[in-house]
Design a protein around this motif. Structure first.
Motif, short mmCIF file in Angstrom:
data_model
loop_
_atom_site.label_atom_id
_atom_site.label_comp_id
_atom_site.label_asym_id
_atom_site.label_seq_id
_atom_site.Cartn_x
_atom_site.Cartn_y
_atom_site.Cartn_z
N LYS A 146 27.94 2.49 -71.66
CA LYS A 146 28.31 3.77 -70.78
C LYS A 146 27.46 4.05 -69.70
O LYS A 146 26.69 5.13 -70.33
CB LYS A 146 28.64 4.51 -71.91
CG LYS A 146 29.73 4.95 -71.32
CD LYS A 146 31.46 4.36 -71.03
CE LYS A 146 32.48 5.04 -70.30
NZ LYS A 146 33.47 4.24 -70.09
N SER A 147 26.58 3.97 -69.08
CA SER A 147 25.78 4.41 -68.44
C SER A 147 25.32 5.26 -67.17
O SER A 147 27.43 4.91 -66.55
CB SER A 147 24.85 2.73 -68.00
OG SER A 147 24.56 2.13 -68.77
N PRO A 148 24.92 6.10 -67.12
CA PRO A 148 25.43 7.27 -66.43
C PRO A 148 24.86 6.85 -65.14
O PRO A 148 23.61 6.42 -65.09
CB PRO A 148 24.95 8.16 -66.63
CG PRO A 148 23.69 7.80 -67.61
CD PRO A 148 24.05 6.42 -68.16
N ILE A 149 25.45 7.01 -63.62
CA ILE A 149 24.94 7.28 -62.63
C ILE A 149 24.23 8.62 -62.28
O ILE A 149 25.68 9.34 -62.05
CB ILE A 149 24.89 6.25 -62.00
CG1 ILE A 149 24.32 6.31 -60.62
CG2 ILE A 149 26.16 6.75 -61.04
CD1 ILE A 149 23.77 5.48 -59.37
N ILE A 150 23.51 9.34 -61.96
CA ILE A 150 23.59 10.50 -61.59
C ILE A 150 22.89 10.72 -59.91
O ILE A 150 22.05 10.32 -59.72
CB ILE A 150 22.55 11.40 -62.90
CG1 ILE A 150 22.89 11.19 -64.12
CG2 ILE A 150 22.40 13.15 -62.05
CD1 ILE A 150 22.12 11.55 -65.05
N ILE A 151 23.81 12.04 -58.88
CA ILE A 151 23.27 11.48 -57.78
C ILE A 151 23.40 12.75 -57.58
O ILE A 151 24.14 14.12 -58.09
CB ILE A 151 24.99 11.48 -57.29
CG1 ILE A 151 25.10 10.11 -57.88
CG2 ILE A 151 25.29 11.52 -55.66
CD1 ILE A 151 26.27 8.79 -57.05
N PHE A 152 22.37 13.61 -57.04
CA PHE A 152 21.45 15.20 -56.99
C PHE A 152 22.01 15.02 -55.18
O PHE A 152 22.21 14.21 -54.75
CB PHE A 152 20.33 14.88 -56.79
CG PHE A 152 20.19 15.00 -58.41
CD1 PHE A 152 20.05 16.45 -58.89
CD2 PHE A 152 19.54 13.27 -59.01
CE1 PHE A 152 19.83 16.23 -60.69
CE2 PHE A 152 19.15 13.77 -60.28
CZ PHE A 152 19.75 14.75 -61.62
N ASN A 153 22.03 16.36 -55.02
CA ASN A 153 22.64 16.70 -53.86
C ASN A 153 22.05 16.54 -52.33
O ASN A 153 22.16 16.62 -51.22
CB ASN A 153 22.65 18.43 -53.87
CG ASN A 153 23.96 19.00 -54.46
OD1 ASN A 153 24.63 18.99 -54.16
ND2 ASN A 153 23.03 20.56 -54.70
N ASP A 154 20.92 16.29 -52.68
CA ASP A 154 19.77 15.94 -51.90
C ASP A 154 20.18 14.33 -51.66
O ASP A 154 19.57 13.76 -50.38
CB ASP A 154 18.31 15.81 -52.06
CG ASP A 154 17.38 15.10 -52.91
OD1 ASP A 154 18.87 14.74 -53.75
OD2 ASP A 154 16.45 15.20 -52.83
#
Length: 507
Positions: free
Chosen positions: A278-286
């Motif tokens: 149940k893999s996450p992808i984490i997307i940051f503001n930059d």
């Protein structure tokens, strides 16, 4: 009755002409170098997910057939040539096997398209070539398997030998019937093992074709055996067999537990498991929003979402959340769902009716539990098992669609504030197979990649697999590694040999 290797032995469809079903040449079990009927004479249907229609009737193997395959593999290992060949000799045969795959690439891609709903264009350019590439990669390692010389304390000299583990059982899932088959078959053969392969009952066709090519390449009889059939019968017989030395399984976490139990209850055979995610992808503001949206969508709709590492939990930092949500919906609506033989199609049918209905039930769970359906969520057409790319917003971590592996094109979109929050929520899962990080900040990338408990982390990319890059999971996603030289060592045992050295002036 045995079928002649290299000749059709089963009823099938049409001669291969683009989008038509290719002629089905092999429908029987492959044991000791021959295509044979199941002992009980049973068969089962393999279904075209584009239409729901029967492609062919396939021999249904059971315990008796597994026994015959194991007997052949045991004889080939204990007394045959394969494990006693030099690594160079094995390497040459594996190279020829790869060449034969190249020569049959269109037919093999068509088999995986009609059996699994995979994109034909992708099969021709990626999946089938990758199977051949894995054979060549491990062929290159076959003559470089060696142990070490040990300088022991006291008047002894020690060496270690790396020896093939023996007879291997390999259980293959339906989502990547070629890639995962060779992730197991190629290193096992390079190590000098013999093998019994059980392809998924949904996708047996290409495995049988590969068995024929293995024979043509010169792999001795009994070294490669293919038993088609069901998990609770043929698969269970492999896991519990007393004369199988190791089992490599890719599939669900629930079935992985059963594999371990069967192995422990029999002869304590070694087990390697590549299980769910149940893999996450984490997307940051930059992050570049357009690139991030492309990665996030691809991560959940590639192969119709039928992939263990699907980025089905998308965490977006609040500063770019609204913009990214809009981009994701735009891209999802532009994603083309249709006939996998059509080169303009992005997304074919789910593998079968059962999986199709399972995915739709999860979509209903999402609605009932209060998530906001942004786009998709419906079947496409009235024939076959097609589902629209689906995106949910306002998803909470405890919702069913955020916790369970759906194995379909369904995204759970979630907002976060801080790096620490993102790490904590990403790790709040029973799985640990993969994760993605999208950021321009090297410190954030390093911090998060070291903090996520998963077997592979992709930074500013996704699905970046390679023959040389080990792949496997943490926690409920299993243990052991496929790909890379780590995979080769799953099929080898270390033997220590110690001899005395008396009155040596060099000690």
């Amino acid at each position: 009755m045995a079928g002649e290797v290299g000749k059709p032995n089963g009823s099938g469809g049409l001669g291969f002409k683009g989008s038509q079903i290719p002629h089905i040449k092999f429908t029987k079990l492959f044991i000791n170098g021959e295509f044979v009927d199941a002992v009980r004479g049973r068969t089962f249907e393999t279904i075209d997910p584009r239409t729901g229609e029967v492609i062919a009737m396939i021999a249904e193997g059971d315990k008796e057939d597994v026994d015959l395959a194991v007997k052949a593999a045991r004889e080939a290992f204990d007394h045959g040539r394969w494990p006693r060949m030099s690594g160079y000799e094995r390497s040459r045969i594996l190279m020829k096997f790869a060449d034969l795959i190249d020569e049959n690439i269109e037919e093999l891609a068509a088999l995986d398209t009609v059996d699994a709903g995979k994109l034909f264009s992708w099969g021709k350019t990626v999946d089938i070539p990758h199977g051949a590439a894995l054979l060549r990669y491990y062929a290159g390692a076959a003559d470089k398997i060696h142990g070490e010389v040990l300088k022991m304390s006291g008047e002894y000299q020690g060496i270690t030998l790396l020896e093939p583990i023996g007879v291997v059982g390999a259980i293959i899932p339906w989502n990547f019937p070629t890639n995962i088959l060779f992730m197991k078959l190629a290193p096992a053969l390079a190590a000098g093992c013999t093998i019994i392969i059980k392809p998924a009952e949904q996708t047996p066709l290409s495995a049988l074709f590969y068995a024929n090519l293995a024979k043509q390449a010169g792999i001795p009889d009994g070294v490669v055996n293919v038993i088609t059939g069901y998990g609770p019968t043929a698969g269970a017989a492999i896991c519990s067999h007393m004369d199988i030395d190791s089992v490599s399984f890719t599939g669900s976490t629930e079935v992985g537990r059963l594999v371990m139990q069967a192995a422990a209850a029999s002869n304590l055979k070694t087990v390697s498991l590549e299980l769910g995610g149940k893999s996450p992808i984490i997307i940051f503001n930059d992050a570049d929003v357009d690139k991030a949206a492309e990665l996030a969508l691809l991560g959940v709709v590639h192969n119709k979402g039928e992939i263990c590492v699907a980025s089905s939990r998308v965490f977006v930092q609040e500063g770019i959340y609204e913009e990214l949500e809009k981009k994701l919906v735009e891209k999802a609506k532009a994603w083309t769902v249709g006939d996998p033989f059509d080169p303009t199609t992005n997304h074919g049918p789910q593998v079968d009716k059962k999986q199709f209905e399972k995915i739709l039930s999860y979509i209903e769970h999402g609605k009932v539990e209060g998530a906001t359906l942004l786009t998709g969520g419906k079947p496409v057409g009235t024939k076959g098992y097609y589902i629209q790319p689906t995106i949910f917003a306002d998803v909470k971590d405890d919702m069913t669609i955020a916790r369970d592996e759906i194995f379909g094109p369904v995204m759970a979109l979630m907002k976060f504030k801080t790096v620490e929050e993102a790490i904590q929520r990403a790790n709040s899962t029973r799985y640990g197979l993969a994760a993605g990080i999208v950021t321009k900040d090297l410190n954030i990338a390093n911090t998060v990649s070291r903090s996520i408990r998963a077997g592979i982390i992709w930074i500013n990319c996704y699905f970046a697999f390679d023959s040389d890059c080990p792949y496997g999971g943490y926690k409920g996603s299993g243990f052991g590694r496929d790909l890379g030289l780590d995979a080769l060592h799953k099929y080898l045992q270390v033997k220590s040999v110690v001899t005395p050295i008396y009155n040596s002036p060099w000690l």
